[in-house]
Design a protein around this motif. Structure first.
Motif, short mmCIF file in Angstrom:
data_model
loop_
_atom_site.label_atom_id
_atom_site.label_comp_id
_atom_site.label_asym_id
_atom_site.label_seq_id
_atom_site.Cartn_x
_atom_site.Cartn_y
_atom_site.Cartn_z
N GLY A 65 0.85 -1.19 0.00
CA GLY A 65 0.00 0.00 0.00
C GLY A 65 0.88 1.23 0.00
N LYS A 66 0.27 2.34 -0.38
CA LYS A 66 1.02 3.59 -0.45
C LYS A 66 1.43 4.06 0.94
CE LYS A 66 0.39 4.53 -4.86
NZ LYS A 66 1.54 4.53 -5.76
N ARG A 67 2.37 4.99 0.97
CA ARG A 67 2.79 5.56 2.25
C ARG A 67 1.58 6.18 2.95
NH1 ARG A 67 7.01 9.56 2.77
NH2 ARG A 67 6.58 10.50 0.74
N LYS A 100 -0.67 0.60 6.56
CA LYS A 100 -0.25 -0.82 6.58
C LYS A 100 0.10 -1.27 8.00
CE LYS A 100 2.98 0.31 3.67
NZ LYS A 100 2.59 1.70 3.42
N ASP A 101 0.85 -0.44 8.71
CA ASP A 101 1.22 -0.81 10.09
C ASP A 101 -0.01 -0.85 10.98
OD1 ASP A 101 3.89 -1.09 9.49
OD2 ASP A 101 4.44 0.93 10.10
N PHE A 102 -0.88 0.12 10.81
CA PHE A 102 -2.11 0.18 11.62
C PHE A 102 -2.94 -1.09 11.42
CE2 PHE A 102 -6.51 1.30 12.36
CZ PHE A 102 -6.46 2.08 13.52
N TYR A 119 14.35 12.40 10.72
CA TYR A 119 15.62 11.70 10.50
C TYR A 119 15.43 10.64 9.42
CZ TYR A 119 20.05 9.45 11.99
OH TYR A 119 21.33 8.92 12.05
N LYS A 120 14.37 9.81 9.62
CA LYS A 120 14.07 8.74 8.65
C LYS A 120 13.79 9.36 7.27
CE LYS A 120 9.84 6.05 7.93
NZ LYS A 120 8.74 5.35 8.59
N GLU A 121 13.03 10.45 7.26
CA GLU A 121 12.66 11.09 5.98
C GLU A 121 13.90 11.60 5.25
OE1 GLU A 121 9.76 10.73 4.65
OE2 GLU A 121 8.97 9.81 6.46
N THR A 150 -9.92 -0.95 2.38
CA THR A 150 -9.98 0.51 2.29
C THR A 150 -9.92 1.06 3.71
OG1 THR A 150 -11.26 0.33 0.29
CG2 THR A 150 -11.33 2.45 1.41
N ASN A 151 -8.87 1.85 3.97
CA ASN A 151 -8.61 2.31 5.35
C ASN A 151 -8.66 3.83 5.43
OD1 ASN A 151 -7.74 2.49 8.05
ND2 ASN A 151 -5.60 2.61 7.38
N ASN A 152 -9.89 4.35 5.40
CA ASN A 152 -10.02 5.80 5.48
C ASN A 152 -10.31 6.30 6.89
OD1 ASN A 152 -9.41 6.49 2.85
ND2 ASN A 152 -11.47 6.02 2.13
N GLY A 153 -10.32 5.41 7.86
CA GLY A 153 -10.52 5.86 9.24
C GLY A 153 -11.17 4.78 10.06
N SER A 154 -10.94 4.84 11.38
CA SER A 154 -11.42 3.74 12.21
C SER A 154 -12.93 3.76 12.40
CB SER A 154 -10.70 3.75 13.57
OG SER A 154 -10.79 5.02 14.12
N GLY A 155 -13.57 4.93 12.11
CA GLY A 155 -15.03 4.98 12.24
C GLY A 155 -15.74 4.37 11.04
N1 LIG Z 1 -7.92 3.48 10.51
C1 LIG Z 1 -7.14 4.34 11.17
N2 LIG Z 1 -7.63 5.03 12.23
C2 LIG Z 1 -6.86 5.88 12.91
N3 LIG Z 1 -5.58 6.17 12.62
C3 LIG Z 1 -5.02 5.52 11.57
C4 LIG Z 1 -5.78 4.58 10.80
N4 LIG Z 1 -4.96 4.09 9.84
C5 LIG Z 1 -3.79 4.69 10.00
N5 LIG Z 1 -3.82 5.56 11.03
C6 LIG Z 1 -2.70 6.41 11.50
O1 LIG Z 1 -2.10 7.02 10.37
C7 LIG Z 1 -0.68 7.05 10.51
C8 LIG Z 1 -0.03 6.31 9.34
O2 LIG Z 1 -0.40 4.93 9.41
P1 LIG Z 1 0.66 3.76 9.24
O3 LIG Z 1 1.95 4.10 9.92
O4 LIG Z 1 -0.01 2.50 9.62
O5 LIG Z 1 0.85 3.85 7.66
P2 LIG Z 1 1.88 3.06 6.73
O6 LIG Z 1 1.15 2.73 5.47
O7 LIG Z 1 2.48 1.93 7.50
O8 LIG Z 1 2.93 4.24 6.45
P3 LIG Z 1 4.47 4.20 5.91
O9 LIG Z 1 4.45 3.45 4.61
O10 LIG Z 1 4.78 5.64 5.72
O11 LIG Z 1 5.30 3.54 6.98
C9 LIG Z 1 -0.36 6.43 11.86
O12 LIG Z 1 -0.22 7.45 12.82
C10 LIG Z 1 -1.60 5.58 12.15
O13 LIG Z 1 -1.82 5.40 13.53
#
Ligand SMILES: Nc1ncnc2c1ncn2[C@@H]1O[C@H](COP(=O)(O)OP(=O)(O)OP(=O)(O)O)[C@@H](O)[C@H]1O
Length: 201
Positions: free
Chosen positions: A12-14, A18-20, A64-66, A167-172
């Protein structure tokens, strides 16, 4: 070689989350059964050693990472080009490899996906995490030339028929609960099938 029951390969895009999502799934499936593995983890460690950098600071969401992201991506690409399974082999032989569910949280290239499909036939589900651009911006994403238009970000935009799209546009968002719930059920189904097969052997 340890062989798990299920491997979920995420891309998935940045800031798509993905981590969430992998954290959420690990909580739901159970930490005892489920490991999160990051292809970028050994990359960062080795890059830090090679370049005399602070490994811990490369792991968090800091500036730093960026600062090093662009160069680190290129360094990793060169390593992967020379040996496509280099990072995958490291993470799948380390801590967590004894668990029955592996979640690879950051596949970026076709060769990453191919590695798992080729080496673990019948065990892999490919999962794409998506979020709208405005949501990603709210989470801190800023378009960065050389990063967001590089193969590491766009390599899997085409050419993979993902088994699951979240599709992860928010936890609600109710659709997020549904797709996470469905995926958990699928994984548990694969686990119990594997267990039954082992008992019959
Ligand atoms: N469904 C969600 N509800 C609330 N916060 C979220 C949700 N999804 C992601 N976030 C928040 O958005 C931020 C980015 O999410 P995350 O680090 O999981 O993305 P990523 O795709 O792993 O990013 P990267 O590729 O840059 O490492 C985090 O602070 C995370 O807690």
């Amino acid at each position: 070689m340890t062989v798990p029951s299920v491997i979920l390969v995420f891309s998935g895009k940045r800031k798509s989350g993905k981590d969430f999502i992998t954290d959420l799934l690990q909580d739901r499936i159970g930490k005892d059964k489920c490991a999160i593995m990051r292809l970028s983890a050994p990359l960062k460690k080795q890059y830090a050693i090679d370049h005399g950098l602070d490994y811990e600071r490369l792991l968090d969401a800091s500036d730093y990472k960026e600062r090093f992201r662009g160069d680190m991506i290129k360094w990793g690409e060169d390593k992967r080009t020379a040996d496509p399974g280099f990072f995958a082999r490291i993470i799948t032989s380390g801590p967590g490899s004894e668990k029955s569910v592996w979640m690879i949280s950051d596949a970026r290239r076709h060769t990453d996906v191919a590695y798992f499909l080729d080496n673990y036939p019948g065990k892999v589900m490919t999962v794409r995490v998506k979020a709208d651009e405005n949501i990603r911006v709210k989470r801190g994403w800023v378009f960065t030339p050389g990063v967001d238009d590089a193969e590491s970000e766009c390599g899997l935009d085409t050419g993979v028929n993902f088994d699951v799209v979240i599709t992860n546009n928010g936890s609600g968002d109710a659709s997020l609960d549904t797709s996470v719930g469905n995926l958990v059920q699928q994984v548990l189904g694969w686990l119990s099938r594997d267990l039954t097969a082992q008992q019959q052997m």
